[in-house]
Design a protein around this motif. Structure first.
Motif, PDB file in Angstrom:
ATOM      1  N   GLY A 180       0.701  -1.311  -0.058  1.00 41.24           N
ATOM      2  CA  GLY A 180      -0.089   0.029   0.072  1.00 41.24           C
ATOM      3  C   GLY A 180       0.840   1.335  -0.233  1.00 41.24           C
ATOM      4  N   HIS A 181       2.197   1.242  -0.212  1.00 40.30           N
ATOM      5  CA  HIS A 181       2.998   2.164  -0.187  1.00 40.30           C
ATOM      6  C   HIS A 181       4.049   2.368  -1.404  1.00 40.30           C
ATOM      7  CE1 HIS A 181       1.459   2.865   3.791  1.00 40.30           C
ATOM      8  NE2 HIS A 181       1.634   3.967   3.684  1.00 40.30           N
ATOM      9  N   LEU A 182       4.494   3.265  -1.766  1.00 39.84           N
ATOM     10  CA  LEU A 182       5.393   3.518  -2.843  1.00 39.84           C
ATOM     11  C   LEU A 182       6.774   4.304  -2.126  1.00 39.84           C
ATOM     12  CD1 LEU A 182       6.119   3.122  -5.780  1.00 39.84           C
ATOM     13  CD2 LEU A 182       5.251   5.263  -6.166  1.00 39.84           C
ATOM     14  N   TYR A 183       7.783   3.528  -2.417  1.00 36.18           N
ATOM     15  CA  TYR A 183       8.951   4.055  -1.645  1.00 36.18           C
ATOM     16  C   TYR A 183       9.949   4.746  -2.946  1.00 36.18           C
ATOM     17  CZ  TYR A 183       7.626   1.666   2.495  1.00 36.18           C
ATOM     18  OH  TYR A 183       6.914   1.345   3.652  1.00 36.18           O
ATOM     19  N   TYR A 184      10.415   5.672  -2.776  1.00 39.23           N
ATOM     20  CA  TYR A 184      11.325   6.347  -3.835  1.00 39.23           C
ATOM     21  C   TYR A 184      12.177   7.532  -3.301  1.00 39.23           C
ATOM     22  CZ  TYR A 184       8.231  10.434  -3.734  1.00 39.23           C
ATOM     23  OH  TYR A 184       7.435  11.518  -3.273  1.00 39.23           O
ATOM     24  N   VAL A 185      13.535   7.881  -3.901  1.00 37.78           N
ATOM     25  CA  VAL A 185      14.258   8.791  -3.499  1.00 37.78           C
ATOM     26  C   VAL A 185      13.844  10.185  -4.361  1.00 37.78           C
ATOM     27  CG1 VAL A 185      16.793   9.666  -3.614  1.00 37.78           C
ATOM     28  CG2 VAL A 185      16.219   6.852  -3.402  1.00 37.78           C
ATOM     29  N   ASP A 186      13.726  11.124  -3.489  1.00 34.75           N
ATOM     30  CA  ASP A 186      13.196  12.302  -4.157  1.00 34.75           C
ATOM     31  C   ASP A 186      14.471  13.223  -4.573  1.00 34.75           C
ATOM     32  OD1 ASP A 186      14.547  13.589  -2.108  1.00 34.75           O
ATOM     33  OD2 ASP A 186      12.374  14.307  -1.029  1.00 34.75           O
ATOM     34  N   ALA A 187      14.405  14.564  -5.163  1.00 31.46           N
ATOM     35  CA  ALA A 187      15.286  15.290  -5.853  1.00 31.46           C
ATOM     36  C   ALA A 187      16.270  15.688  -4.812  1.00 31.46           C
ATOM     37  CB  ALA A 187      14.467  16.396  -6.581  1.00 31.46           C
ATOM     38  N   ASN A 188      15.742  15.597  -3.535  1.00 33.13           N
ATOM     39  CA  ASN A 188      17.111  16.052  -2.401  1.00 33.13           C
ATOM     40  C   ASN A 188      17.707  14.667  -1.710  1.00 33.13           C
ATOM     41  OD1 ASN A 188      16.046  18.810  -2.451  1.00 33.13           O
ATOM     42  ND2 ASN A 188      14.229  18.087  -1.257  1.00 33.13           N
ATOM     43  N   GLY A 189      17.710  13.666  -2.482  1.00 36.62           N
ATOM     44  CA  GLY A 189      18.384  12.729  -1.966  1.00 36.62           C
ATOM     45  C   GLY A 189      17.636  11.955  -0.965  1.00 36.62           C
ATOM     46  N   ALA A 190      16.450  12.278  -0.396  1.00 39.54           N
ATOM     47  CA  ALA A 190      15.693  11.513   0.823  1.00 39.54           C
ATOM     48  C   ALA A 190      14.773  10.367   0.295  1.00 39.54           C
ATOM     49  CB  ALA A 190      14.799  12.649   1.381  1.00 39.54           C
ATOM     50  N   LEU A 191      14.906   9.451   1.264  1.00 43.80           N
ATOM     51  CA  LEU A 191      13.759   8.133   0.952  1.00 43.80           C
ATOM     52  C   LEU A 191      12.507   8.457   1.251  1.00 43.80           C
ATOM     53  CD1 LEU A 191      13.785   5.107   0.375  1.00 43.80           C
ATOM     54  CD2 LEU A 191      14.492   4.646   2.576  1.00 43.80           C
ATOM     55  N   VAL A 192      11.527   8.425   0.347  1.00 46.06           N
ATOM     56  CA  VAL A 192      10.301   8.962   0.777  1.00 46.06           C
ATOM     57  C   VAL A 192       9.337   7.921   0.575  1.00 46.06           C
ATOM     58  CG1 VAL A 192       8.497  10.820   0.008  1.00 46.06           C
ATOM     59  CG2 VAL A 192      10.877  11.273   0.044  1.00 46.06           C
ATOM     60  N   SER A 193       8.051   7.907   1.325  1.00 40.14           N
ATOM     61  CA  SER A 193       7.048   7.042   1.056  1.00 40.14           C
ATOM     62  C   SER A 193       5.924   7.706   0.887  1.00 40.14           C
ATOM     63  CB  SER A 193       6.855   6.139   2.700  1.00 40.14           C
ATOM     64  OG  SER A 193       5.691   5.386   2.526  1.00 40.14           O
ATOM     65  N   VAL A 194       5.021   7.144   0.101  1.00 46.61           N
ATOM     66  CA  VAL A 194       3.491   7.827  -0.068  1.00 46.61           C
ATOM     67  C   VAL A 194       2.486   6.636  -0.329  1.00 46.61           C
ATOM     68  CG1 VAL A 194       3.947   7.956  -2.748  1.00 46.61           C
ATOM     69  CG2 VAL A 194       2.263   9.579  -1.544  1.00 46.61           C
ATOM     70  N   THR A 195       1.365   7.058   0.023  1.00 45.29           N
ATOM     71  CA  THR A 195       0.419   5.955   0.010  1.00 45.29           C
ATOM     72  C   THR A 195      -0.020   5.773  -1.508  1.00 45.29           C
ATOM     73  OG1 THR A 195      -0.725   6.527   2.093  1.00 45.29           O
ATOM     74  CG2 THR A 195      -1.962   5.349   0.648  1.00 45.29           C
ATOM     75  N   LEU A 196      -0.148   4.420  -2.027  1.00 43.14           N
ATOM     76  CA  LEU A 196      -0.487   3.807  -3.201  1.00 43.14           C
ATOM     77  C   LEU A 196      -1.717   2.925  -3.343  1.00 43.14           C
ATOM     78  CD1 LEU A 196       0.719   3.474  -6.128  1.00 43.14           C
ATOM     79  CD2 LEU A 196       2.011   1.479  -5.237  1.00 43.14           C
ATOM     80  N   ASP A 197      -2.497   3.342  -4.327  1.00 42.13           N
ATOM     81  CA  ASP A 197      -3.556   2.480  -4.663  1.00 42.13           C
ATOM     82  C   ASP A 197      -3.158   1.823  -6.067  1.00 42.13           C
ATOM     83  OD1 ASP A 197      -5.908   1.235  -5.531  1.00 42.13           O
ATOM     84  OD2 ASP A 197      -6.950   3.095  -5.893  1.00 42.13           O
ATOM     85  N   ALA A 198      -2.770   0.558  -5.880  1.00 45.58           N
ATOM     86  CA  ALA A 198      -2.010  -0.270  -6.842  1.00 45.58           C
ATOM     87  C   ALA A 198      -2.750  -0.687  -7.811  1.00 45.58           C
ATOM     88  CB  ALA A 198      -1.372  -1.334  -6.465  1.00 45.58           C
ATOM     89  N   SER A 199      -4.352  -0.696  -7.687  1.00 45.84           N
ATOM     90  CA  SER A 199      -5.249  -1.187  -8.655  1.00 45.84           C
ATOM     91  C   SER A 199      -5.804   0.028  -9.285  1.00 45.84           C
ATOM     92  CB  SER A 199      -6.471  -1.790  -7.939  1.00 45.84           C
ATOM     93  OG  SER A 199      -7.206  -0.563  -6.858  1.00 45.84           O
ATOM     94  N   GLY A 200      -5.621   1.343  -8.920  1.00 44.38           N
ATOM     95  CA  GLY A 200      -5.939   2.453  -9.608  1.00 44.38           C
ATOM     96  C   GLY A 200      -4.857   2.990 -10.347  1.00 44.38           C
ATOM     97  N   GLY A 201      -3.726   2.676  -9.613  1.00 43.64           N
ATOM     98  CA  GLY A 201      -2.512   3.341 -10.295  1.00 43.64           C
ATOM     99  C   GLY A 201      -2.310   4.748  -9.990  1.00 43.64           C
ATOM    100  N   LYS A 202      -2.702   5.117  -8.650  1.00 42.30           N
ATOM    101  CA  LYS A 202      -2.491   6.267  -8.155  1.00 42.30           C
ATOM    102  C   LYS A 202      -2.089   6.679  -6.786  1.00 42.30           C
ATOM    103  CE  LYS A 202      -6.773   7.909 -10.719  1.00 42.30           C
ATOM    104  NZ  LYS A 202      -7.994   8.661 -10.665  1.00 42.30           N
ATOM    105  N   VAL A 203      -1.345   7.698  -6.438  1.00 42.99           N
ATOM    106  CA  VAL A 203      -0.826   7.881  -5.338  1.00 42.99           C
ATOM    107  C   VAL A 203      -1.593   8.853  -4.272  1.00 42.99           C
ATOM    108  CG1 VAL A 203       1.354   7.376  -5.473  1.00 42.99           C
ATOM    109  CG2 VAL A 203       0.763   9.719  -5.974  1.00 42.99           C
ATOM    110  N   SER A 204      -1.689   9.078  -2.995  1.00 39.80           N
ATOM    111  CA  SER A 204      -2.523   9.973  -2.272  1.00 39.80           C
ATOM    112  C   SER A 204      -1.762  10.335  -1.158  1.00 39.80           C
ATOM    113  CB  SER A 204      -4.133   9.402  -2.189  1.00 39.80           C
ATOM    114  OG  SER A 204      -3.742   8.325  -1.112  1.00 39.80           O
ATOM    115  N   GLY A 205      -2.414  11.666  -0.445  1.00 38.04           N
ATOM    116  CA  GLY A 205      -1.770  11.910   0.739  1.00 38.04           C
ATOM    117  C   GLY A 205      -0.298  12.802   0.448  1.00 38.04           C
ATOM    118  N   GLU A 206       0.145  13.193   1.398  1.00 37.99           N
ATOM    119  CA  GLU A 206       1.388  13.931   1.435  1.00 37.99           C
ATOM    120  C   GLU A 206       2.581  12.881   1.528  1.00 37.99           C
ATOM    121  OE1 GLU A 206       2.204  16.937   0.673  1.00 37.99           O
ATOM    122  OE2 GLU A 206       0.326  17.275   0.413  1.00 37.99           O
ATOM    123  N   PRO A 207       3.810  12.964   0.878  1.00 37.70           N
ATOM    124  CA  PRO A 207       4.880  12.177   0.974  1.00 37.70           C
ATOM    125  C   PRO A 207       5.467  12.284   2.055  1.00 37.70           C
ATOM    126  CG  PRO A 207       4.905  13.379  -1.328  1.00 37.70           C
ATOM    127  CD  PRO A 207       3.848  13.925  -0.323  1.00 37.70           C
TER     128      PRO A 207
END
Length: 202
Positions: free
Chosen positions: A1-28
């Motif tokens: 239920g979450h997508l993890y990625y490295v942002d432009a500042n080099g930080a490790l970030v998590s955001v809520t992911l709706d895998a079936s709909g292919g959309k993220v929601s909420g604040e990273p």
């Protein structure tokens, strides 16, 4: 239920992911203010387990390394194979083998290798005079996806079939890096790097 990625500042970030709909929601949400990444393929040195645990390294190093089994508590359990310039390890679904890319500075080349974890023996998986990196096992363990000088390729692990180009790039300076397979093995999530930045693509 979450997508993890490295942002432009080099930080490790998590955001809520709706895998079936292919959309993220909420604040990273920042998991770690700094995470190491491989400059050659811009690949973050982290991984996330199904239970939500995240393992990452905050320090980048170009020195030789060796694959090491470590408990969740941090206790070292043992080492595998010999040291080298190893990167982007990908454990096979059955846990018996690990695929990775290894740089050979004498040949001025990078190839994908596979190590048998029980025997400690290694074999070269790619042989082209290209930079082959970032291997990723299919869910059934039969195929490995990898990046080769930009485009994305598939190759059967048994080596009986030629590799197949899965995704092309729009420009010689672009890159397509495999991140993860869908559970049914029909799709691959990849990061596409172009002149204007990066996008996640299927």
């Amino acid at each position: 239920g979450h997508l993890y990625y490295v942002d432009a500042n080099g930080a490790l970030v998590s955001v809520t992911l709706d895998a079936s709909g292919g959309k993220v929601s909420g604040e990273p949400r920042v998991i770690a203010s700094k995470v190491a990444f491989s400059p050659g393929v811009l690949y973050g040195t982290f991984t996330a387990a199904n239970n939500g645990s995240v393992v990452y390294s905050a320090v980048s190093s170009a020195n030789h390394s060796q694959f090491t089994w470590v408990e969740s508590t941090g206790k070292e359990l043992g080492r595998v194979g010999t040291g080298g310039v190893l990167a982007n390890p990908s454990l096979s679904p059955d846990g018996a083998r690990v695929a990775y890319d290894s740089a050979d500075f004498t040949a001025n080349n990078v190839d994908v290798w596979i190590t048998d974890l029980s025997r400690g023996t290694s074999s070269r998986f790619t042989f082209a005079a290209s930079e082959d990196t970032t291997p990723l096992w299919s869910p059934d363990g039969s195929t490995i996806a990898f990046r080769s000088n930009g485009p994305l390729y598939l190759r059967k692990v048994n080596g009986l079939e030629p590799q197949k180009k899965l995704a092309s790039i729009l420009s010689p300076t672009d890159d397509c890096i495999p991140n993860s397979w869908s559970a049914d093995g029909k799709e691959i999530l990849a990061t596409y790097w172009g002149v204007k930045g990066s996008d996640l693509v299927l």
